[in-house]
Write an enzyme that holds these catalytic residues in place. Structure first.
Site, short mmCIF file in Angstrom:
data_model
loop_
_atom_site.label_atom_id
_atom_site.label_comp_id
_atom_site.label_asym_id
_atom_site.label_seq_id
_atom_site.Cartn_x
_atom_site.Cartn_y
_atom_site.Cartn_z
N SER A 8 1.03 -1.35 -0.40
CA SER A 8 0.00 0.19 0.05
C SER A 8 0.51 1.56 -0.20
O SER A 8 1.55 1.73 1.00
CB SER A 8 -0.66 0.03 1.52
OG SER A 8 -0.97 1.55 1.10
N HIS A 33 -1.02 -1.36 -4.27
CA HIS A 33 -2.26 -0.86 -3.61
C HIS A 33 -2.43 0.77 -3.85
O HIS A 33 -1.60 0.98 -3.01
CB HIS A 33 -2.83 -1.92 -2.32
CG HIS A 33 -3.69 -1.38 -1.42
ND1 HIS A 33 -4.86 -2.01 -1.53
CD2 HIS A 33 -3.60 -0.95 -0.57
CE1 HIS A 33 -5.51 -1.97 -0.97
NE2 HIS A 33 -5.54 -1.38 0.14
N ASP A 35 -4.46 3.70 -1.83
CA ASP A 35 -5.76 3.73 -1.04
C ASP A 35 -5.85 4.55 -1.32
O ASP A 35 -5.98 5.79 -1.07
CB ASP A 35 -4.70 3.41 0.28
CG ASP A 35 -5.11 2.19 0.83
OD1 ASP A 35 -4.14 1.89 1.18
OD2 ASP A 35 -6.10 1.63 0.10
N MET A 37 -8.93 8.34 -0.70
CA MET A 37 -9.76 8.46 0.56
C MET A 37 -10.31 9.47 0.77
O MET A 37 -9.15 10.80 0.05
CB MET A 37 -9.17 8.45 1.89
CG MET A 37 -8.12 7.18 2.28
SD MET A 37 -7.08 7.20 3.33
CE MET A 37 -6.40 5.14 3.84
N HIS A 66 -8.02 0.60 -4.51
CA HIS A 66 -8.52 0.87 -2.95
C HIS A 66 -10.06 2.24 -3.02
O HIS A 66 -9.12 3.30 -2.40
CB HIS A 66 -8.31 0.56 -1.84
CG HIS A 66 -9.41 0.02 -0.96
ND1 HIS A 66 -8.43 0.06 -0.15
CD2 HIS A 66 -10.30 0.33 -0.69
CE1 HIS A 66 -9.60 -0.25 1.79
NE2 HIS A 66 -10.53 -0.45 0.64
N MET A 68 -11.84 4.63 -0.74
CA MET A 68 -12.56 4.64 0.50
C MET A 68 -13.58 5.64 0.25
O MET A 68 -12.75 6.77 0.24
CB MET A 68 -11.81 4.72 1.67
CG MET A 68 -11.50 2.97 1.75
SD MET A 68 -9.52 3.01 2.91
CE MET A 68 -8.45 3.14 1.10
N MET A 137 -11.66 -6.33 4.86
CA MET A 137 -10.82 -5.22 5.96
C MET A 137 -10.66 -5.47 7.09
O MET A 137 -11.02 -6.03 8.92
CB MET A 137 -11.35 -4.17 6.59
CG MET A 137 -11.59 -3.14 4.93
SD MET A 137 -10.24 -2.89 3.95
CE MET A 137 -8.80 -1.48 4.92
N ASP A 175 -6.28 -6.13 4.76
CA ASP A 175 -6.30 -5.20 4.76
C ASP A 175 -5.95 -4.17 5.95
O ASP A 175 -6.85 -4.08 6.01
CB ASP A 175 -6.91 -4.53 3.10
CG ASP A 175 -6.01 -2.72 3.19
OD1 ASP A 175 -6.79 -2.19 2.68
OD2 ASP A 175 -4.69 -2.83 3.78
C1 DX5 Z 1 -6.73 1.70 5.25
C2 DX5 Z 1 -6.06 0.84 3.94
C3 DX5 Z 1 -4.56 0.56 4.37
C4 DX5 Z 1 -3.74 0.70 5.04
C5 DX5 Z 1 -2.57 -0.63 4.98
O1 DX5 Z 1 -7.46 2.56 4.98
O2 DX5 Z 1 -7.07 0.66 3.33
O3 DX5 Z 1 -4.15 -0.47 2.90
O4 DX5 Z 1 -2.65 1.51 3.57
O5 DX5 Z 1 -1.30 0.05 5.46
P1 DX5 Z 1 -1.03 -0.60 7.07
O6 DX5 Z 1 -0.32 -2.34 6.19
O7 DX5 Z 1 0.11 -0.11 7.69
O8 DX5 Z 1 -1.77 -0.98 8.19
ZN ZN Z 2 -6.33 -0.50 1.19
#
Ligand code: DX5
Ligand code: ZN
Length: 220
Positions: A8, A33, A35, A37, A66, A68, A137, A175
């Site tokens: 990620s 990955h 993310d 947000m 991903h 979110m 998750m 994840d």
């Molecule tokens: C959280 C994300 C994850 C996160 C994982 O909302 O979806 O992908 O970045 O990071 P670590 O491995 O540091 O928990």
């Molecule tokens: Zn993620």
């Protein structure tokens, strides 16, 4: 099913992002990955389309996006055009899950459906034959560096059983809070796609990635 590592990039140093990604690719991480947000569905704001376009130009890895974000159907086409190979949306964020999954499929890319720790696996049942991957998750979405929620392993076991009983060869991704120290539990529970941010991008990225791939390879 081959085990897959999906680092990620949220945990990466963004002033060195290109080099960081290259080190994961050179050491075997098949996915990357991404993310996204929006500060609405989750409290944080991360990055979006321009960053994905740049990342796309710099790697051959599968871009595992991903989302979110609230009402992700609005951005499916844009993220597909920017280079996503796989778009995962949150069941909890979609007004119409079927329509959202269809919108992803219409882009000829893979579709994933994610559930937060508090969402029951039974809610996935109507969609299992319409997706390529379930994302279970293992933390509350919104931040990297959180602690793995052990109870989510039962959810992964349940999803793997549901998929097997239905004769579906679904990928299952976990994840959040996954380190080399606990990844074996994740694989044992039936996940075959592993996301890790902190334990890949903090310290020696090449060494961290190679060590993760060693564990994933030894647990096929
Ligand atoms: C959280 C994300 C994850 C996160 C994982 O909302 O979806 O992908 O970045 O990071 P670590 O491995 O540091 O928990
Ligand atoms: Zn993620």
């Amino acid at each position: 099913m081959k085990n897959i590592l999906s680092p990620s990039i949220l945990a990466a140093d963004f002033k060195e992002l290109g080099d960081a990604i290259k080190k994961t690719e050179e050491n075997g991480a098949q996915y990357l990955h991404f993310d996204v947000m929006d500060g609405m569905f989750v409290p944080s704001i991360s990055f979006g389309l321009p960053v994905l376009q740049s990342v796309r130009a710099g790697t051959k890895q599968v871009l595992d996006v991903h989302l979110m974000i609230t009402e992700p159907i609005r951005y499916v086409k844009d993220f597909a055009s920017a280079g996503a190979d796989l778009i995962t949306v949150h069941l909890e964020a979609c007004e119409d899950v079927d329509a959202t999954l269809e919108a992803i499929r219409a882009q000829n890319i893979k579709a994933g459906l994610s559930i937060k720790p508090g969402t029951k696996v039974e809610e996935l049942v109507p969609y299992l034959d319409k997706i390529d991957m379930v994302l279970v998750m293992s933390v509350e979405p919104g931040f990297g560096g959180q602690k793995f929620i052990t109870e989510t392993l039962d959810k992964t076991r349940a999803v793997r059983k549901m998929a097997n009983d239905a004769g579906l060869s679904l990928d299952i991704e976990m994840d959040g809070g996954i380190y080399r120290s606990n990844v074996k539990e994740v694989l044992k529970a039936g996940a075959n796609v592993v996301v890790s941010g902190s334990d890949v991008f903090q310290g020696d990225i090449a060494q961290n990635t190679a060590a993760f791939m060693e564990i994933l390879g030894s647990y096929e």
